[in-house]
Design a protein around this motif. Structure first.
Motif, PDB file in Angstrom:
ATOM      1  N   SER A 110       0.758  -1.199   0.154  1.00  0.00           N
ATOM      2  CA  SER A 110       0.056  -0.070   0.110  1.00  0.00           C
ATOM      3  C   SER A 110       0.731   1.263  -0.052  1.00  0.00           C
ATOM      4  O   SER A 110       0.272   2.238  -0.432  1.00  0.00           O
ATOM      5  N   THR A 111       2.018   1.069   0.380  1.00  0.00           N
ATOM      6  CA  THR A 111       3.124   2.290   0.442  1.00  0.00           C
ATOM      7  C   THR A 111       3.450   2.595  -1.080  1.00  0.00           C
ATOM      8  O   THR A 111       3.634   3.696  -1.211  1.00  0.00           O
ATOM      9  N   ILE A 112       3.506   1.418  -1.870  1.00  0.00           N
ATOM     10  CA  ILE A 112       4.050   1.925  -3.051  1.00  0.00           C
ATOM     11  C   ILE A 112       3.067   1.726  -4.304  1.00  0.00           C
ATOM     12  O   ILE A 112       3.109   2.950  -5.066  1.00  0.00           O
ATOM     13  N   VAL A 113       2.151   0.869  -4.291  1.00  0.00           N
ATOM     14  CA  VAL A 113       1.371   0.795  -5.768  1.00  0.00           C
ATOM     15  C   VAL A 113       0.188   1.951  -5.885  1.00  0.00           C
ATOM     16  O   VAL A 113       0.092   2.351  -6.821  1.00  0.00           O
ATOM     17  N   PRO A 114      -0.428   2.333  -4.784  1.00  0.00           N
ATOM     18  CA  PRO A 114      -1.438   3.412  -4.830  1.00  0.00           C
ATOM     19  C   PRO A 114      -0.797   4.548  -5.540  1.00  0.00           C
ATOM     20  O   PRO A 114      -1.254   5.100  -6.560  1.00  0.00           O
ATOM     21  N   ARG A 115       0.384   4.896  -5.083  1.00  0.00           N
ATOM     22  CA  ARG A 115       1.095   6.229  -5.652  1.00  0.00           C
ATOM     23  C   ARG A 115       1.642   5.815  -7.064  1.00  0.00           C
ATOM     24  O   ARG A 115       1.231   6.824  -7.891  1.00  0.00           O
ATOM     25  N   MET A 116       2.059   4.587  -7.173  1.00  0.00           N
ATOM     26  CA  MET A 116       2.635   4.648  -8.543  1.00  0.00           C
ATOM     27  C   MET A 116       1.582   4.492  -9.585  1.00  0.00           C
ATOM     28  O   MET A 116       1.470   5.013 -10.756  1.00  0.00           O
ATOM     29  N   ALA A 117       0.044   3.926  -9.113  1.00  0.00           N
ATOM     30  CA  ALA A 117      -0.802   3.793 -10.216  1.00  0.00           C
ATOM     31  C   ALA A 117      -1.621   5.242 -10.410  1.00  0.00           C
ATOM     32  O   ALA A 117      -1.919   5.699 -11.518  1.00  0.00           O
ATOM     33  N   ALA A 118      -1.673   6.147  -9.432  1.00  0.00           N
ATOM     34  CA  ALA A 118      -1.952   7.412  -9.452  1.00  0.00           C
ATOM     35  C   ALA A 118      -0.973   8.088 -10.399  1.00  0.00           C
ATOM     36  O   ALA A 118      -1.474   8.856 -11.511  1.00  0.00           O
ATOM     37  N   ASP A 119       0.130   8.137 -10.393  1.00  0.00           N
ATOM     38  CA  ASP A 119       1.088   8.860 -11.347  1.00  0.00           C
ATOM     39  C   ASP A 119       0.867   8.264 -12.751  1.00  0.00           C
ATOM     40  O   ASP A 119       0.957   9.090 -13.685  1.00  0.00           O
ATOM     41  N   PHE A 120       0.657   7.005 -12.669  1.00  0.00           N
ATOM     42  CA  PHE A 120       0.480   6.439 -14.067  1.00  0.00           C
ATOM     43  C   PHE A 120      -0.753   7.034 -14.810  1.00  0.00           C
ATOM     44  O   PHE A 120      -1.011   7.375 -15.992  1.00  0.00           O
ATOM     45  N   LEU A 121      -1.963   6.879 -13.983  1.00  0.00           N
ATOM     46  CA  LEU A 121      -3.209   7.451 -14.697  1.00  0.00           C
ATOM     47  C   LEU A 121      -3.387   8.764 -14.631  1.00  0.00           C
ATOM     48  O   LEU A 121      -4.065   9.193 -15.864  1.00  0.00           O
ATOM     49  N   LEU A 122      -2.530   9.638 -13.814  1.00  0.00           N
ATOM     50  CA  LEU A 122      -2.645  11.059 -14.066  1.00  0.00           C
ATOM     51  C   LEU A 122      -1.708  11.469 -14.709  1.00  0.00           C
ATOM     52  O   LEU A 122      -1.615  12.718 -15.031  1.00  0.00           O
ATOM     53  N   GLY A 123      -0.669  10.902 -15.259  1.00  0.00           N
ATOM     54  CA  GLY A 123       0.485  11.431 -16.116  1.00  0.00           C
ATOM     55  C   GLY A 123       1.366  12.173 -15.229  1.00  0.00           C
ATOM     56  O   GLY A 123       2.085  13.075 -16.178  1.00  0.00           O
ATOM     57  N   GLY A 124       1.625  12.007 -14.069  1.00  0.00           N
ATOM     58  CA  GLY A 124       2.462  12.905 -13.244  1.00  0.00           C
ATOM     59  C   GLY A 124       3.251  12.267 -12.366  1.00  0.00           C
ATOM     60  O   GLY A 124       3.107  10.789 -12.100  1.00  0.00           O
ATOM     61  N   GLY A 125       4.377  12.461 -11.739  1.00  0.00           N
ATOM     62  CA  GLY A 125       5.247  11.820 -11.057  1.00  0.00           C
ATOM     63  C   GLY A 125       5.948  12.754  -9.812  1.00  0.00           C
ATOM     64  O   GLY A 125       6.763  12.497  -9.061  1.00  0.00           O
ATOM     65  N   TYR A 126       5.196  13.933  -9.645  1.00  0.00           N
ATOM     66  CA  TYR A 126       5.864  14.779  -8.922  1.00  0.00           C
ATOM     67  C   TYR A 126       5.762  14.519  -7.341  1.00  0.00           C
ATOM     68  O   TYR A 126       4.787  13.913  -6.916  1.00  0.00           O
ATOM     69  N   ILE A 127       6.776  14.448  -6.482  1.00  0.00           N
ATOM     70  CA  ILE A 127       6.922  14.385  -5.422  1.00  0.00           C
ATOM     71  C   ILE A 127       7.850  14.979  -4.297  1.00  0.00           C
ATOM     72  O   ILE A 127       8.939  15.405  -4.971  1.00  0.00           O
ATOM     73  N   SER A 128       7.306  15.783  -3.628  1.00  0.00           N
ATOM     74  CA  SER A 128       8.086  16.630  -2.624  1.00  0.00           C
ATOM     75  C   SER A 128       9.321  15.794  -1.772  1.00  0.00           C
ATOM     76  O   SER A 128       9.324  14.576  -1.767  1.00  0.00           O
ATOM     77  N   PHE A 129      10.363  16.653  -1.382  1.00  0.00           N
ATOM     78  CA  PHE A 129      11.217  16.115  -0.445  1.00  0.00           C
ATOM     79  C   PHE A 129      10.787  15.297   0.571  1.00  0.00           C
ATOM     80  O   PHE A 129      11.131  14.190   1.044  1.00  0.00           O
ATOM     81  N   THR A 130       9.627  16.029   1.340  1.00  0.00           N
ATOM     82  CA  THR A 130       9.101  15.362   2.389  1.00  0.00           C
ATOM     83  C   THR A 130       8.275  14.218   2.009  1.00  0.00           C
ATOM     84  O   THR A 130       8.509  13.076   2.691  1.00  0.00           O
ATOM     85  N   GLY A 131       7.829  14.237   0.893  1.00  0.00           N
ATOM     86  CA  GLY A 131       6.888  12.871   0.435  1.00  0.00           C
ATOM     87  C   GLY A 131       8.036  11.864   0.166  1.00  0.00           C
ATOM     88  O   GLY A 131       7.685  10.667   0.555  1.00  0.00           O
ATOM     89  N   CYS A 132       9.102  12.155  -0.615  1.00  0.00           N
ATOM     90  CA  CYS A 132      10.143  11.021  -0.857  1.00  0.00           C
ATOM     91  C   CYS A 132      10.723  10.441   0.618  1.00  0.00           C
ATOM     92  O   CYS A 132      11.026   9.475   0.451  1.00  0.00           O
ATOM     93  N   GLY A 133      10.962  11.513   1.498  1.00  0.00           N
ATOM     94  CA  GLY A 133      11.448  10.954   2.776  1.00  0.00           C
ATOM     95  C   GLY A 133      10.778   9.978   3.462  1.00  0.00           C
ATOM     96  O   GLY A 133      11.190   9.211   3.933  1.00  0.00           O
ATOM     97  N   LEU A 134       9.416  10.418   3.360  1.00  0.00           N
ATOM     98  CA  LEU A 134       8.360   9.489   4.130  1.00  0.00           C
ATOM     99  C   LEU A 134       8.157   8.334   3.376  1.00  0.00           C
ATOM    100  O   LEU A 134       8.208   7.159   4.121  1.00  0.00           O
ATOM    101  N   GLN A 135       8.225   8.315   2.111  1.00  0.00           N
ATOM    102  CA  GLN A 135       8.067   6.837   1.506  1.00  0.00           C
ATOM    103  C   GLN A 135       9.536   6.155   1.570  1.00  0.00           C
ATOM    104  O   GLN A 135       9.212   4.982   1.787  1.00  0.00           O
TER     105      GLN A 135
END
Length: 316
Positions: free
Chosen positions: A77-102
């Protein structure tokens, strides 16, 4: 937003390039990943439900198995929902904080599973080699301490690597050639010497992977000796059936994790890292409940009882 250090522009966010492009083949593969995610959610959720509801599964082995299922659920759940959203919405933006939390959540759960699998191997060793003292050695208090220790070691490892990874300056390219913020992929963008940190990661991996793996190997070596010495053919068969499921899980999980985290940075390639990472972040969490349920008569019996009590069972 950008920051300047000397003549270098430091970036304030990353862009995940993802696992797939929008070709027909990759859309098909993406659909398979989504299906695997749903199977993993339902399978691990069902394992937790069965173990909590069926009194016959209230033993240390299934106690650890329920926690393994919970960790797998959280990991995927930490990986796939985010990956699916990026694929469907066509973006992959992630903040420093978001990347650190992941990074924090992913490595914490990865470390948790490493130590939990080692404790599960020790549990099987005690059950087979010293069955008369099993209930004393593997008391409820001991089991809870083992689970708490797994979470503690995983959290410490996740915090250390997340904090130190994001302390480096990142400049130039913002694109992480990966589908989530995995440490080796992020470090490729650092505009500083990371060799000392690479050594620290290697030491952490030795502790988090090789130390539990050594415990697992020693436990199963002793189990093998104990099983060979058994006089009962039925006892040997039951012991092998119980332990083979755990060994399959260990092989799948540790094999992929070691390939990623114990290779020198120079030997990492983006395509290989993505495939290996997909293996232990998606495929292994999906296979674990299937391996344990299909090869375990007690779990299969609990599932039949659960379906028998289900109001819609007759209609199905």
């Amino acid at each position: 937003m950008m920051a300047w250090v000397g003549n270098q522009t430091l970036i304030s966010h990353f862009i995940l390039l993802g696992l797939f492009t929008h070709s027909q083949l990759h859309i098909f593969l993406f659909s398979i990943i989504v299906a695997m995610f749903l199977v993993a959610l339902s399978g691990n959720g069902l394992m937790i439900l069965l173990i909590s509801m069926d009194s016959r599964l209230h033993s240390p082995m299934y106690f650890f198995l329920s926690w393994l299922s919970l960790m797998d659920l959280m990991l995927i759940s930490t990986i796939v929902p985010r990956m699916a959203a990026d694929f469907l919405l066509g973006g992959g933006y992630i903040s420093f904080t978001g990347c650190g939390l992941q990074i924090l959540f992913f490595l914490t759960l990865l470390g948790d599973e490493c130590f939990l699998l080692a404790f599960m191997a020790y549990d099987r060793y005690v059950a087979i080699s010293n069955p008369l003292r099993y209930s004393i050695v593997m008391s409820p208090r001991t089991c809870w301490l083992m689970v708490a220790g797994s979470w503690l070691f995983g959290l410490v490892d996740g915090l250390i690597q997340a904090v130190f990874t994001l302390r480096f300056p990142y400049c130039g390219s913002q694109e992480i050639d990966h589908f989530f913020c995995e440490v080796p992929a992020v470090l490729k963008l650092a505009c500083a010497d990371t060799s000392l940190y690479d050594t620290m990661i290697y030491v952490c991996c030795v502790l988090m992977l090789l130390l539990p793996f050594s415990v697992i190997s020693a436990s199963y070596l002793k189990i093998l000796v104990a099983v060979v010495q058994m006089h009962s053919a039925e006892g040997r068969q039951k012991a092998f059936a119980t332990c083979s499921s755990h060994m399959m899980v260990v092989s799948l999980f540790y094999g992929a994790a070691m390939v990623t985290y114990m290779r020198p940075q120079a030997y990492h390639s983006s395509k290989q890292d993505k495939v290996v990472s997909a293996f232990y972040t998606m495929i292994t969490p999906m296979l674990n409940p299937l391996i344990y349920s299909l090869r375990n008569k007690e779990v299969a019996g609990a599932l039949r009882n659960f379906l028998g009590k289900c109001p819609c069972h007759g209609k199905c």
